[in-house]
Design a protein around this motif. Structure first.
Motif, PDB file in Angstrom:
ATOM      1  N   PHE A 145      42.573  44.405  53.675  1.00  0.00           N
ATOM      2  CA  PHE A 145      42.238  43.605  52.482  1.00  0.00           C
ATOM      3  C   PHE A 145      43.394  43.559  51.489  1.00  0.00           C
ATOM      4  O   PHE A 145      43.444  42.695  50.613  1.00  0.00           O
ATOM      5  CB  PHE A 145      40.963  44.135  51.802  1.00  0.00           C
ATOM      6  CG  PHE A 145      41.051  45.582  51.399  1.00  0.00           C
ATOM      7  CD1 PHE A 145      41.713  45.960  50.248  1.00  0.00           C
ATOM      8  CD2 PHE A 145      40.493  46.567  52.203  1.00  0.00           C
ATOM      9  CE1 PHE A 145      41.816  47.303  49.886  1.00  0.00           C
ATOM     10  CE2 PHE A 145      40.594  47.912  51.859  1.00  0.00           C
ATOM     11  CZ  PHE A 145      41.262  48.277  50.703  1.00  0.00           C
ATOM     12  N   GLY A 146      44.330  44.500  51.561  1.00  0.00           N
ATOM     13  CA  GLY A 146      45.565  44.461  50.751  1.00  0.00           C
ATOM     14  C   GLY A 146      45.334  44.321  49.268  1.00  0.00           C
ATOM     15  O   GLY A 146      44.842  45.234  48.598  1.00  0.00           O
ATOM     16  N   ASP A 147      45.661  43.141  48.740  1.00  0.00           N
ATOM     17  CA  ASP A 147      45.533  42.881  47.296  1.00  0.00           C
ATOM     18  C   ASP A 147      44.084  42.621  46.890  1.00  0.00           C
ATOM     19  O   ASP A 147      43.791  42.499  45.701  1.00  0.00           O
ATOM     20  CB  ASP A 147      46.378  41.657  46.927  1.00  0.00           C
ATOM     21  CG  ASP A 147      45.986  40.431  47.740  1.00  0.00           C
ATOM     22  OD1 ASP A 147      45.780  40.571  48.959  1.00  0.00           O
ATOM     23  OD2 ASP A 147      45.874  39.338  47.161  1.00  0.00           O
ATOM     24  N   GLY A 148      43.176  42.495  47.841  1.00  0.00           N
ATOM     25  CA  GLY A 148      41.754  42.363  47.529  1.00  0.00           C
ATOM     26  C   GLY A 148      41.326  40.954  47.159  1.00  0.00           C
ATOM     27  O   GLY A 148      40.175  40.750  46.745  1.00  0.00           O
ATOM     28  N   PHE A 149      42.205  39.965  47.327  1.00  0.00           N
ATOM     29  CA  PHE A 149      41.902  38.607  46.871  1.00  0.00           C
ATOM     30  C   PHE A 149      40.587  38.069  47.447  1.00  0.00           C
ATOM     31  O   PHE A 149      39.755  37.540  46.723  1.00  0.00           O
ATOM     32  CB  PHE A 149      43.059  37.656  47.225  1.00  0.00           C
ATOM     33  CG  PHE A 149      42.758  36.222  46.902  1.00  0.00           C
ATOM     34  CD1 PHE A 149      42.771  35.773  45.598  1.00  0.00           C
ATOM     35  CD2 PHE A 149      42.436  35.314  47.910  1.00  0.00           C
ATOM     36  CE1 PHE A 149      42.469  34.438  45.288  1.00  0.00           C
ATOM     37  CE2 PHE A 149      42.137  33.984  47.612  1.00  0.00           C
ATOM     38  CZ  PHE A 149      42.160  33.546  46.294  1.00  0.00           C
ATOM     39  N   TYR A 150      40.365  38.210  48.753  1.00  0.00           N
ATOM     40  CA  TYR A 150      39.154  37.634  49.361  1.00  0.00           C
ATOM     41  C   TYR A 150      37.892  38.418  48.985  1.00  0.00           C
ATOM     42  O   TYR A 150      36.855  37.823  48.685  1.00  0.00           O
ATOM     43  CB  TYR A 150      39.310  37.531  50.884  1.00  0.00           C
ATOM     44  CG  TYR A 150      40.159  36.340  51.289  1.00  0.00           C
ATOM     45  CD1 TYR A 150      39.630  35.054  51.282  1.00  0.00           C
ATOM     46  CD2 TYR A 150      41.491  36.496  51.646  1.00  0.00           C
ATOM     47  CE1 TYR A 150      40.402  33.947  51.633  1.00  0.00           C
ATOM     48  CE2 TYR A 150      42.274  35.397  51.995  1.00  0.00           C
ATOM     49  CZ  TYR A 150      41.723  34.129  51.988  1.00  0.00           C
ATOM     50  OH  TYR A 150      42.487  33.037  52.324  1.00  0.00           O
ATOM     51  N   LEU A 151      37.976  39.752  48.993  1.00  0.00           N
ATOM     52  CA  LEU A 151      36.795  40.539  48.617  1.00  0.00           C
ATOM     53  C   LEU A 151      36.421  40.254  47.166  1.00  0.00           C
ATOM     54  O   LEU A 151      35.246  40.125  46.811  1.00  0.00           O
ATOM     55  CB  LEU A 151      37.062  42.041  48.817  1.00  0.00           C
ATOM     56  CG  LEU A 151      37.176  42.519  50.272  1.00  0.00           C
ATOM     57  CD1 LEU A 151      37.440  44.024  50.321  1.00  0.00           C
ATOM     58  CD2 LEU A 151      35.909  42.180  51.075  1.00  0.00           C
ATOM     59  N   TRP A 152      37.444  40.139  46.317  1.00  0.00           N
ATOM     60  CA  TRP A 152      37.235  39.822  44.891  1.00  0.00           C
ATOM     61  C   TRP A 152      36.497  38.489  44.754  1.00  0.00           C
ATOM     62  O   TRP A 152      35.568  38.365  43.952  1.00  0.00           O
ATOM     63  CB  TRP A 152      38.625  39.773  44.249  1.00  0.00           C
ATOM     64  CG  TRP A 152      38.721  39.456  42.797  1.00  0.00           C
ATOM     65  CD1 TRP A 152      38.431  40.279  41.748  1.00  0.00           C
ATOM     66  CD2 TRP A 152      39.218  38.224  42.228  1.00  0.00           C
ATOM     67  NE1 TRP A 152      38.710  39.638  40.560  1.00  0.00           N
ATOM     68  CE2 TRP A 152      39.192  38.380  40.829  1.00  0.00           C
ATOM     69  CE3 TRP A 152      39.688  37.025  42.765  1.00  0.00           C
ATOM     70  CZ2 TRP A 152      39.619  37.369  39.959  1.00  0.00           C
ATOM     71  CZ3 TRP A 152      40.111  36.029  41.895  1.00  0.00           C
ATOM     72  CH2 TRP A 152      40.075  36.206  40.520  1.00  0.00           C
ATOM     73  N   ASN A 153      36.858  37.515  45.568  1.00  0.00           N
ATOM     74  CA  ASN A 153      36.190  36.225  45.551  1.00  0.00           C
ATOM     75  C   ASN A 153      34.727  36.337  45.967  1.00  0.00           C
ATOM     76  O   ASN A 153      33.852  35.727  45.349  1.00  0.00           O
ATOM     77  CB  ASN A 153      36.893  35.260  46.511  1.00  0.00           C
ATOM     78  CG  ASN A 153      37.857  34.397  45.756  1.00  0.00           C
ATOM     79  OD1 ASN A 153      37.433  33.512  45.028  1.00  0.00           O
ATOM     80  ND2 ASN A 153      39.143  34.685  45.873  1.00  0.00           N
ATOM     81  N   ILE A 154      34.476  37.098  47.019  1.00  0.00           N
ATOM     82  CA  ILE A 154      33.090  37.247  47.478  1.00  0.00           C
ATOM     83  C   ILE A 154      32.260  37.971  46.415  1.00  0.00           C
ATOM     84  O   ILE A 154      31.155  37.555  46.062  1.00  0.00           O
ATOM     85  CB  ILE A 154      33.047  38.006  48.825  1.00  0.00           C
ATOM     86  CG1 ILE A 154      33.676  37.131  49.916  1.00  0.00           C
ATOM     87  CG2 ILE A 154      31.618  38.384  49.202  1.00  0.00           C
ATOM     88  CD1 ILE A 154      33.759  37.780  51.274  1.00  0.00           C
ATOM     89  N   LEU A 155      32.830  39.044  45.866  1.00  0.00           N
ATOM     90  CA  LEU A 155      32.101  39.820  44.849  1.00  0.00           C
ATOM     91  C   LEU A 155      31.819  38.969  43.613  1.00  0.00           C
ATOM     92  O   LEU A 155      30.757  39.076  42.994  1.00  0.00           O
ATOM     93  CB  LEU A 155      32.903  41.083  44.484  1.00  0.00           C
ATOM     94  CG  LEU A 155      32.963  42.143  45.591  1.00  0.00           C
ATOM     95  CD1 LEU A 155      34.075  43.157  45.332  1.00  0.00           C
ATOM     96  CD2 LEU A 155      31.611  42.871  45.720  1.00  0.00           C
ATOM     97  N   ASN A 156      32.762  38.094  43.254  1.00  0.00           N
ATOM     98  CA  ASN A 156      32.559  37.212  42.095  1.00  0.00           C
ATOM     99  C   ASN A 156      31.566  36.095  42.395  1.00  0.00           C
ATOM    100  O   ASN A 156      30.817  35.675  41.523  1.00  0.00           O
ATOM    101  CB  ASN A 156      33.889  36.564  41.659  1.00  0.00           C
ATOM    102  CG  ASN A 156      34.794  37.562  40.963  1.00  0.00           C
ATOM    103  OD1 ASN A 156      34.319  38.511  40.354  1.00  0.00           O
ATOM    104  ND2 ASN A 156      36.098  37.361  41.066  1.00  0.00           N
ATOM    105  N   SER A 157      31.559  35.606  43.641  1.00  0.00           N
ATOM    106  CA  SER A 157      30.706  34.449  43.970  1.00  0.00           C
ATOM    107  C   SER A 157      29.264  34.840  44.264  1.00  0.00           C
ATOM    108  O   SER A 157      28.366  34.025  44.100  1.00  0.00           O
ATOM    109  CB  SER A 157      31.235  33.702  45.203  1.00  0.00           C
ATOM    110  OG  SER A 157      32.585  33.458  45.092  1.00  0.00           O
ATOM    111  N   PHE A 158      29.059  36.049  44.795  1.00  0.00           N
ATOM    112  CA  PHE A 158      27.714  36.469  45.202  1.00  0.00           C
ATOM    113  C   PHE A 158      27.345  37.792  44.536  1.00  0.00           C
ATOM    114  O   PHE A 158      27.634  38.856  45.075  1.00  0.00           O
ATOM    115  CB  PHE A 158      27.649  36.679  46.727  1.00  0.00           C
ATOM    116  CG  PHE A 158      27.834  35.432  47.529  1.00  0.00           C
ATOM    117  CD1 PHE A 158      26.744  34.647  47.877  1.00  0.00           C
ATOM    118  CD2 PHE A 158      29.100  35.037  47.944  1.00  0.00           C
ATOM    119  CE1 PHE A 158      26.922  33.489  48.628  1.00  0.00           C
ATOM    120  CE2 PHE A 158      29.288  33.891  48.683  1.00  0.00           C
ATOM    121  CZ  PHE A 158      28.183  33.111  49.024  1.00  0.00           C
ATOM    122  N   PRO A 159      26.661  37.736  43.385  1.00  0.00           N
ATOM    123  CA  PRO A 159      26.318  38.981  42.685  1.00  0.00           C
ATOM    124  C   PRO A 159      25.414  39.907  43.506  1.00  0.00           C
ATOM    125  O   PRO A 159      25.332  41.094  43.219  1.00  0.00           O
ATOM    126  CB  PRO A 159      25.584  38.501  41.427  1.00  0.00           C
ATOM    127  CG  PRO A 159      25.847  37.040  41.324  1.00  0.00           C
ATOM    128  CD  PRO A 159      26.229  36.533  42.669  1.00  0.00           C
TER     129      PRO A 159
END
Ligand SMILES: C[S@@+](CC[C@H](N)C(=O)[O-])C[C@H]1O[C@@H](n2cnc3c(N)ncnc32)[C@H](O)[C@@H]1O
Length: 319
Positions: free
Chosen positions: A162-176
């Motif tokens: 996941f490295g910089d976390g960009f994709y996980l951050w997007n999922i966490l922001n989009s789906f509470p």
């Protein structure tokens, strides 16, 4: 990224015609790109992205830049370092036609275990590049339309590398309602992404980040996940098929897999240069995945550049 190789065509840019009074970070970043001879070429890509995705693009870019600020990162400085490293590696690739970055173990030692490099340039630079280089941003847009729509509350998923976390951050922001897990070989990636989620006010109960090496077995039981993400990692591993088979093992039958990679685009830690999207699709097939949707984005399709990088992204299901 490669965008700084783009020739200045002296065109009027839509993105430069507005004040951006309500997007102060975006405004400042545009100013920095415009005033740096080194970064000015990136403006052409930003303009293309703005024309395609409009205010939605600017909102995301503003949030990304503001998140870096909250982490104490100067977005211009890390983007400059990222572009510098990219051009250095691209020039070496254009001379030899090969990546020549060493073995996986050498790369781990030199890069993934290097705190200063990972924390100060590699990870924050990559995060900012998702907002300001079309090669990465277009993969994110494909993720949004072809992958995110398949996620449902209660699904259990993971990102490997996941490295910089960009994709996980997007999922966490989009789906509470969704919680996520992630594995990376670098302890610095764990620290960086954890901090990114903290400054974004994401509860630590919603994510579990662990060390894991995709060249070996991950510490997970068979069939654990409903979805899995592997972005900009498959070109870094020692044996791509072995790694894909390991991901297949940890996914449920029918689970969704999002994967991206890039061709003819050197980075300090790339090992494999795939020859075509067909080659990558065949690899997915041989590891037990069926491709459902795919995209290919050549940087040169939209801006004038001598960079031949082509981004690839796939949504597959596990057999
Ligand atoms: C180019 S970054 C991509 C990060 C993120 N997926 C993204 O798209 O922004 C590659 C990441 O993969 C990790 N990585 C490389 N080889 C790995 C392996 N064998 N197992 C787990 N992680 C690995 C690196 O530490 C790094 O964080």
């Amino acid at each position: 990224l490669p965008d700084s190789n783009i020739e200045d065509k002296g065109m009027t840019m839509d993105v430069m015609q507005r004040e951006w009074a309500h997007s102060p970070e975006f405004k400042e970043f545009l100013g920095s790109l415009n005033s740096s001879a080194f970064l000015k070429g990136s403006l052409a890509s930003v303009d293309v992205l703005y024309r395609k995705y409009g205010d939605d693009y600017v909102r995301l870019a503003e949030t990304m830049l503001a998140s870096m600020r909250k982490m104490g990162v100067d977005p211009t400085k890390v983007f400059e370092a990222y572009i510098y490293q990219y051009i250095r590696d691209l020039v070496s690739f254009q001379k030899t036609g090969e990546y020549n970055n060493g073995t996986f173990d050498e790369i781990k030692d030199k890069i993934y275990d290097n705190e200063e490099l990972m924390s100060e340039t590699y990870l924050p630079g990559l995060f900012v590049a998702y907002g300001f280089t079309s090669l990465l941003h277009e993969k994110y847009r494909f993720f949004e339309r072809a992958f995110l729509s398949r996620l449902r509350p209660g699904m259990n998923g993971t990102e490997v590398g996941f490295g910089d976390g960009f994709y996980l951050w997007n999922i966490l922001n989009s789906f509470p309602d969704i919680s996520v897990s992630g594995f990376d070989i670098s302890e610095h990636a764990l620290k960086f992404s954890k901090r990114l989620f903290e400054v974004s006010n994401i509860s630590s109960a919603r994510y579990q980040l662990r060390l894991g090496n995709l060249n070996d077995k991950l510490p997970v039981t068979d069939g654990a996940y409903d979805w899995c993400i592997l972005t900009e990692v498959i070109e870094h591993v020692a044996d791509p098929v072995l790694s894909l088979k390991e991901l297949n093992r940890i996914m449920k039958p029918g689970a969704t897999f999002f994967m991206t990679t890039v061709m003819d685009s050197n980075h300090m830690d790339h090992i494999t240069n795939f020859e075509s999207s067909d080659e990558v699709a065949k690899l997915l097939g041989s590891a037990g995945f069926v491709v459902q949707d795919q995209m290919e984005h050549a940087l040169s399709a939209e801006v004038q550049t001598n960079d031949k990088s082509v981004g690839l992204a796939f949504v597959s299901t596990r057999v």
